[in-house]
Write an enzyme that holds these catalytic residues in place. Structure first.
Site, PDB file in Angstrom:
ATOM      1  N   THR A   1     -42.675 -13.589  10.255  1.00  0.00           N
ATOM      2  CA  THR A   1     -43.920 -12.859  10.066  1.00  0.00           C
ATOM      3  C   THR A   1     -44.931 -13.138  11.177  1.00  0.00           C
ATOM      4  OG1 THR A   1     -45.856 -12.751   8.607  1.00  0.00           O
ATOM      5  CG2 THR A   1     -44.611 -14.780   8.537  1.00  0.00           C
ATOM      6  N   ASP A   2     -45.867 -12.202  11.359  1.00  0.00           N
ATOM      7  CA  ASP A   2     -46.957 -12.443  12.320  1.00  0.00           C
ATOM      8  C   ASP A   2     -47.942 -13.497  11.816  1.00  0.00           C
ATOM      9  OD1 ASP A   2     -48.198 -10.966  10.297  1.00  0.00           O
ATOM     10  OD2 ASP A   2     -48.936  -9.374  11.617  1.00  0.00           O
TER      11      ASP A   2
HETATM   12  P1  NAD Z   1     -39.794 -10.021  -1.175  1.00  0.00           P
HETATM   13  O1  NAD Z   1     -40.592 -11.107  -1.825  1.00  0.00           O
HETATM   14  O2  NAD Z   1     -39.980  -8.622  -1.588  1.00  0.00           O
HETATM   15  O3  NAD Z   1     -38.232 -10.344  -1.317  1.00  0.00           O
HETATM   16  C1  NAD Z   1     -37.708 -11.632  -1.140  1.00  0.00           C
HETATM   17  C2  NAD Z   1     -36.276 -11.626  -1.666  1.00  0.00           C
HETATM   18  O4  NAD Z   1     -35.719 -12.931  -1.450  1.00  0.00           O
HETATM   19  C3  NAD Z   1     -36.169 -11.352  -3.173  1.00  0.00           C
HETATM   20  O5  NAD Z   1     -35.127 -10.449  -3.425  1.00  0.00           O
HETATM   21  C4  NAD Z   1     -35.861 -12.717  -3.759  1.00  0.00           C
HETATM   22  O6  NAD Z   1     -35.111 -12.653  -4.964  1.00  0.00           O
HETATM   23  C5  NAD Z   1     -35.078 -13.357  -2.636  1.00  0.00           C
HETATM   24  N1  NAD Z   1     -35.116 -14.826  -2.674  1.00  0.00           N
HETATM   25  C6  NAD Z   1     -36.200 -15.618  -2.841  1.00  0.00           C
HETATM   26  N2  NAD Z   1     -35.831 -16.916  -2.826  1.00  0.00           N
HETATM   27  C7  NAD Z   1     -34.491 -16.946  -2.598  1.00  0.00           C
HETATM   28  C8  NAD Z   1     -33.538 -17.988  -2.443  1.00  0.00           C
HETATM   29  N3  NAD Z   1     -33.896 -19.265  -2.531  1.00  0.00           N
HETATM   30  N4  NAD Z   1     -32.255 -17.649  -2.213  1.00  0.00           N
HETATM   31  C9  NAD Z   1     -31.871 -16.339  -2.151  1.00  0.00           C
HETATM   32  N5  NAD Z   1     -32.734 -15.319  -2.299  1.00  0.00           N
HETATM   33  C10 NAD Z   1     -34.032 -15.609  -2.514  1.00  0.00           C
HETATM   34  O7  NAD Z   1     -40.069 -10.210   0.383  1.00  0.00           O
HETATM   35  P2  NAD Z   1     -40.150  -9.102   1.534  1.00  0.00           P
HETATM   36  O8  NAD Z   1     -41.531  -8.568   1.602  1.00  0.00           O
HETATM   37  O9  NAD Z   1     -39.017  -8.195   1.397  1.00  0.00           O
HETATM   38  O10 NAD Z   1     -39.944 -10.035   2.817  1.00  0.00           O
HETATM   39  C11 NAD Z   1     -38.644 -10.322   3.311  1.00  0.00           C
HETATM   40  C12 NAD Z   1     -38.769 -11.249   4.508  1.00  0.00           C
HETATM   41  O11 NAD Z   1     -39.553 -10.615   5.510  1.00  0.00           O
HETATM   42  C13 NAD Z   1     -39.471 -12.568   4.188  1.00  0.00           C
HETATM   43  O12 NAD Z   1     -38.825 -13.575   4.912  1.00  0.00           O
HETATM   44  C14 NAD Z   1     -40.887 -12.363   4.701  1.00  0.00           C
HETATM   45  O13 NAD Z   1     -41.447 -13.595   5.109  1.00  0.00           O
HETATM   46  C15 NAD Z   1     -40.641 -11.452   5.880  1.00  0.00           C
HETATM   47  N6  NAD Z   1     -41.754 -10.544   6.235  1.00  0.00           N
HETATM   48  C16 NAD Z   1     -42.343  -9.768   5.280  1.00  0.00           C
HETATM   49  C17 NAD Z   1     -43.342  -8.866   5.652  1.00  0.00           C
HETATM   50  C18 NAD Z   1     -44.004  -7.953   4.653  1.00  0.00           C
HETATM   51  O14 NAD Z   1     -44.972  -7.282   4.992  1.00  0.00           O
HETATM   52  N7  NAD Z   1     -43.532  -7.872   3.418  1.00  0.00           N
HETATM   53  C19 NAD Z   1     -43.742  -8.791   6.996  1.00  0.00           C
HETATM   54  C20 NAD Z   1     -43.129  -9.614   7.927  1.00  0.00           C
HETATM   55  C21 NAD Z   1     -42.121 -10.480   7.547  1.00  0.00           C
HETATM   56  O1  DAU Z   2     -48.445  -9.893   8.046  1.00  0.00           O
HETATM   57  C1  DAU Z   2     -47.188  -9.956   7.435  1.00  0.00           C
HETATM   58  C2  DAU Z   2     -47.348 -10.416   6.006  1.00  0.00           C
HETATM   59  O2  DAU Z   2     -47.910  -9.330   5.286  1.00  0.00           O
HETATM   60  C3  DAU Z   2     -46.046 -10.883   5.371  1.00  0.00           C
HETATM   61  O3  DAU Z   2     -45.582 -12.021   6.042  1.00  0.00           O
HETATM   62  C4  DAU Z   2     -46.254 -11.197   3.883  1.00  0.00           C
HETATM   63  O4  DAU Z   2     -45.016 -11.524   3.279  1.00  0.00           O
HETATM   64  C5  DAU Z   2     -46.848  -9.976   3.216  1.00  0.00           C
HETATM   65  O5  DAU Z   2     -47.106 -10.262   1.857  1.00  0.00           O
HETATM   66  C6  DAU Z   2     -48.139  -9.550   3.915  1.00  0.00           C
HETATM   67  O6  DAU Z   2     -49.168 -10.538   3.733  1.00  0.00           O
HETATM   68  P1  DAU Z   2     -50.697 -10.116   3.430  1.00  0.00           P
HETATM   69  O7  DAU Z   2     -51.372 -11.250   2.782  1.00  0.00           O
HETATM   70  O8  DAU Z   2     -51.330  -9.527   4.640  1.00  0.00           O
HETATM   71  O9  DAU Z   2     -50.406  -8.894   2.389  1.00  0.00           O
HETATM   72  P2  DAU Z   2     -51.116  -8.465   1.019  1.00  0.00           P
HETATM   73  O10 DAU Z   2     -50.564  -7.142   0.664  1.00  0.00           O
HETATM   74  O11 DAU Z   2     -51.046  -9.555   0.009  1.00  0.00           O
HETATM   75  O12 DAU Z   2     -52.619  -8.278   1.448  1.00  0.00           O
HETATM   76  C7  DAU Z   2     -52.998  -7.363   2.474  1.00  0.00           C
HETATM   77  C8  DAU Z   2     -54.498  -7.482   2.663  1.00  0.00           C
HETATM   78  O13 DAU Z   2     -55.136  -6.950   1.492  1.00  0.00           O
HETATM   79  C9  DAU Z   2     -54.990  -8.909   2.800  1.00  0.00           C
HETATM   80  O14 DAU Z   2     -56.065  -8.951   3.728  1.00  0.00           O
HETATM   81  C10 DAU Z   2     -55.479  -9.262   1.407  1.00  0.00           C
HETATM   82  C11 DAU Z   2     -55.979  -7.943   0.870  1.00  0.00           C
HETATM   83  N1  DAU Z   2     -55.854  -7.752  -0.601  1.00  0.00           N
HETATM   84  C12 DAU Z   2     -54.638  -7.986  -1.178  1.00  0.00           C
HETATM   85  C13 DAU Z   2     -54.465  -7.825  -2.546  1.00  0.00           C
HETATM   86  C14 DAU Z   2     -53.126  -8.120  -3.191  1.00  0.00           C
HETATM   87  C15 DAU Z   2     -56.918  -7.283  -1.340  1.00  0.00           C
HETATM   88  O15 DAU Z   2     -58.013  -7.037  -0.795  1.00  0.00           O
HETATM   89  N2  DAU Z   2     -56.753  -7.118  -2.693  1.00  0.00           N
HETATM   90  C16 DAU Z   2     -55.577  -7.388  -3.322  1.00  0.00           C
HETATM   91  O16 DAU Z   2     -55.500  -7.245  -4.585  1.00  0.00           O
END
Ligand code: NAD
Ligand code: DAU
Length: 361
Positions: A135-136
């Site tokens: 992640t960033d």
């Molecule tokens: P998510 O929380 O939706 O999914 C995570 C998945 O991992 C789930 O299916 C969960 O069951 C599985 N998991 C958790 N613990 C585990 C374990 N110990 N063994 C096996 N499986 C396990 O997460 P996401 O948003 O899909 O993110 C996926 C990856 O991408 C993460 O590594 C996250 O850090 C990274 N990432 C996410 C974002 C974002 O915006 N969502 C951005 C950049 C990077």
């Molecule tokens: O930047 C990459 C990351 O983006 C990933 O590594 C994480 O897994 C992913 O969850 C996400 O993190 P953020 O904290 O940026 O995402 P989130 O959707 O939780 O929040 C986005 C922005 O919105 C953040 O500034 C917090 C704000 N927020 C979030 C929620 C849930 C609100 O204002 N209200 C809310 O209820």
């Protein structure tokens, strides 16, 4: 070498989108290892449940015995690690699971992969890849005028979540540097799109709006995130897997910086058109400012120039096209939303938002 890959965390948001695209494009067999935490959902994978190219395994990346068995049985040419605890707010309430999965789990995965890789022929060792999805947030927070994060930006994680991801990135780096494991790391900005669990901002706002609940904005809503449509992220991972230079890090981002409040208002206006409120008022009236996230990072911005110049990747979607696809998906998949927002989800909403003075349950 066998074209099979092992994907971890492939029942979660990004992992499921990645697995679906991989199988639908007939790129080879996928062994999908997922612990099925609250964030993992087999319903995300129904489209490929009978496809012989998808093998689901319920298990933990911390289980080295299971990993060794899977690696020996399937002889993959790559492992793509999505598995993680991923929600910043949950890491603030309870960091332990984040250390366990993101740090200890990644360590166990690396150890199992190192043992398997060490037993391959020289030719197959050279072809093998371990791709770590990160992640960033590991780079910390930017001020308004600072340049976007490049791959050489110093690590400065601010939440237990980002610290645990930073630790895992360092382990991956060390396994390449010390043991020569052919690793690749991607650091991506905020994703959005289908199958996004509604604890995160965009799906939470869509869900709450339609349910007539308040739309919680942390602090003043001026925090900036850099949004990327999830399928573009998956395409970037495929490209890095195919052509990335071993040991390198690639930043992935959509050049779409937006203050949170703008994102929320965009969603409200889109829903006003696609699913108007019965009283004729705008969903914007449901916006509520709530207590800020502790240690809230002000701004993330990704400079994805390296990925564009060296590997020719660029996103297909603009924020406008991606967000429209996303809203359409949620409107068409209310049953999915209903299923994932029962049970444990309700407890989370109670614990987290009631503390902020909200009545969202
Ligand atoms: P998510 O929380 O939706 O999914 C995570 C998945 O991992 C789930 O299916 C969960 O069951 C599985 N998991 C958790 N613990 C585990 C374990 N110990 N063994 C096996 N499986 C396990 O997460 P996401 O948003 O899909 O993110 C996926 C990856 O991408 C993460 O590594 C996250 O850090 C990274 N990432 C996410 C974002 C974002 O915006 N969502 C951005 C950049 C990077
Ligand atoms: O930047 C990459 C990351 O983006 C990933 O590594 C994480 O897994 C992913 O969850 C996400 O993190 P953020 O904290 O940026 O995402 P989130 O959707 O939780 O929040 C986005 C922005 O919105 C953040 O500034 C917090 C704000 N927020 C979030 C929620 C849930 C609100 O204002 N209200 C809310 O209820």
């Amino acid at each position: 070498m066998n074209k099979t890959i092992i994907v971890t965390g492939g029942a979660g948001f990004i992992g499921a989108n990645f697995v679906l695209a991989w199988v639908k494009q007939s790129l080879g067999k996928v062994v999908n290892l997922d612990k099925l935490t609250y964030a993992g959902n087999l319903e995300n994978l129904v489209d490929i449940q009978h496809n012989p190219d998808h093998i689901f395994v319920h298990g933990d990346i911390g289980d080295q015995t299971l990993l060794a068995e899977l690696l020996i049985e399937h002889q993959p040419c790559a492992v793509v690690n999505f598995a993680a605890e991923s929600h910043v707010d949950r890491s603030i309430h309870g960091p332990e699971d984040f250390i366990q999965t993101n740090v200890v789990g990644t360590f166990n995965l690396l150890e199992a992969v190192r043992a398997y890789w060490g037993g391959l022929t020289l030719e197959n060792r050279q072809k093998f890849r371990f791709l770590h999805v990160s992640t960033d947030e590991v780079y910390g927070s930017l001020s308004k005028d600072e340049a976007a994060f490049t791959e050489t930006h110093a690590y400065a994680p601010n939440s237990p979540y980002s610290a645990s991801k930073a630790a895992s990135d360092h382990l991956v780096r060390a396994y390449h540097h010390t043991y020569g494991l052919p690793t690749l790391t991607t650091n991506c900005s905020n994703n959005y799109g289908p199958h996004h669990f509604p604890e995160k901002l965009i799906p939470l706002i869509i869900h709450n709006a339609l349910a007539g609940k308040s739309l919680p904005i942390y602090g003043n809503g001026q925090q900036i995130r850099d949004w990327l449509y999830v399928e573009d992220h998956c395409a970037a991972i495929r490209r890095v897997l195919e052509a990335g230079k071993v040991g390198e890090v690639y930043n992935v981002g959509g050049w779409n910086e937006k203050p949170n409040i703008d994102v929320v208002k965009t969603l409200c206006r889109m829903l006003d058109l696609k699913k108007p409120r019965s009283d004729g008022q705008s969903y914007i009236n449901q916006i509520t400012y709530v207590e800020d996230r502790p240690g809230h990072d002000q701004r993330y911005a990704i400079d994805a120039t390296k990925l564009a110049n060296e590997l020719g990747w660029k996103p297909e979607e603009t924020f406008e096209t991606g967000i429209e696809k996303t809203v359409n998906w949620y409107l068409a998949n209310q049953e999915w939303v209903k299923n994932v927002t029962s049970g444990e989800y309700r407890n989370w909403v109670q614990t987290h938002y009631i503390e902020r003075g909200e009545e969202l349950a």
